[in-house]
Design a protein around this motif. Structure first.
Motif, PDB file in Angstrom:
ATOM      1  N   LEU A 126       9.006  -7.535 -10.135  1.00  0.00           N
ATOM      2  CA  LEU A 126       8.921  -6.500  -9.109  1.00  0.00           C
ATOM      3  C   LEU A 126      10.091  -6.733  -8.154  1.00  0.00           C
ATOM      4  O   LEU A 126      10.197  -7.782  -7.538  1.00  0.00           O
ATOM      5  N   ASP A 186       9.244  -2.669 -11.867  1.00  0.00           N
ATOM      6  CA  ASP A 186       8.891  -1.805 -10.750  1.00  0.00           C
ATOM      7  C   ASP A 186       9.733  -2.250  -9.563  1.00  0.00           C
ATOM      8  O   ASP A 186      10.353  -3.307  -9.588  1.00  0.00           O
ATOM      9  N   VAL A 196       9.866  -2.073  -4.991  1.00  0.00           N
ATOM     10  CA  VAL A 196       9.345  -1.609  -3.709  1.00  0.00           C
ATOM     11  C   VAL A 196      10.523  -1.466  -2.769  1.00  0.00           C
ATOM     12  O   VAL A 196      11.489  -2.232  -2.831  1.00  0.00           O
ATOM     13  N   GLU A 218       0.682  -2.333   0.471  1.00  0.00           N
ATOM     14  CA  GLU A 218       1.193  -1.587  -0.685  1.00  0.00           C
ATOM     15  C   GLU A 218       1.789  -2.557  -1.717  1.00  0.00           C
ATOM     16  O   GLU A 218       1.567  -2.440  -2.917  1.00  0.00           O
ATOM     17  N   ARG A 273       0.593  -3.279  -5.687  1.00  0.00           N
ATOM     18  CA  ARG A 273       1.458  -3.248  -6.873  1.00  0.00           C
ATOM     19  C   ARG A 273       1.426  -4.573  -7.628  1.00  0.00           C
ATOM     20  O   ARG A 273       1.417  -4.605  -8.853  1.00  0.00           O
ATOM     21  N   HIS A 324       0.253  -4.982 -11.596  1.00  0.00           N
ATOM     22  CA  HIS A 324       1.080  -5.574 -12.650  1.00  0.00           C
ATOM     23  C   HIS A 324       0.426  -6.792 -13.274  1.00  0.00           C
ATOM     24  O   HIS A 324       0.504  -7.001 -14.477  1.00  0.00           O
TER      25      HIS A 324
END
Ligand code: CA
Length: 224
Positions: free
Chosen positions: A77, A98, A100, A108, A112, A116
């Protein structure tokens, strides 16, 4: 129980993330530069990497490129600046799962991370059911036959590790890896003590932790 490698050189953000992730029940190691991160990813057993891009010694892109070049599919991430579309595209192309956008809200980010990690394990759902045991991975609360199950931090970590790998033997070494960050240690004896306590709480409800001699532990439903 999941272990996360946090890769971030900003002291304030790193502190805040470390605290929040640990509070959420993860075991977290914090690498403050790209070389340390690269070494940790080579040697460590992680469930997710949380990666900043602008890092001293080795850029985040290079850390990610090397990780994927080793054929390692660890969920990654990426934390990136809001205005940097190129970074986001390059990150995804290099194998990020992903990203952020900074500045982000920690709840948030945690959502996430949870998504994952769940995807990498048995269940895409927030709630995992195994026999009489229902475990909510979001709140980290367990219920046995609809009664709350009270566990210590270590007992919970062991139960989570076993539950996420139902049907597979979990070694003591893996339990230590999942439960302890770079600053902590747990001996095999301590693991045995925690497993024993957890087993005593599960057994009256038809669940058991089997010992597979020489190998490790297995969460089991008792047939009676
Ligand atoms: Ca940075």
């Amino acid at each position: 129980m999941a272990r996360i490698l946090l890769i971030e050189d900003d002291q304030v953000l790193g502190d805040a993330l470390m605290r929040s992730l640990e509070q959420a029940g993860y075991t977290v190691d914090w690498a403050r530069d790209g070389i340390t991160a690269d070494t940790a990813l080579k040697d460590g057993v992680y469930d997710l990497a949380l990666l900043d891009l602008g890092l001293p010694r080795l850029h985040g892109f290079e850390v990610l490129r090397r990780l994927r070049a080793r054929n390692n599919h660890l969920p990654a991430l990426v934390m990136t600046a809001r205005d940097s579309l190129e970074d986001r595209i390059a990150g995804l192309d290099l194998g990020a799962d992903d990203y952020v956008l900074k500045p982000f809200h920690i709840p948030e980010l945690l959502a996430r991370v949870r998504a994952h990690i769940r995807r990498a394990f048995v269940s895409p759902n927030a709630e995992i059911t195994y026999g009489p045991l229902v475990y909510d991975t979001t709140t980290r609360l367990a219920r046995l036959q609809d009664e709350p199950l009270n566990l210590s931090k270590r007992e919970l970590g062991i139960m989570e590790t076993l539950l996420l790998r139902v049907g597979k033997v979990v070694t003591k070494e893996m339990l230590v890896e999942k439960l302890c960050n770079w600053d902590e240690t747990l001996g095999n004896n301590a693991i045995e003590v925690y497993v024993h306590r957890l087993r005593k709480k599960l057994q009256p409800h038809g669940l058991d932790i089997s010992t597979v001699r020489g190998l490790g532990y297995l969460l089991d439903k008792r047939d009676d």
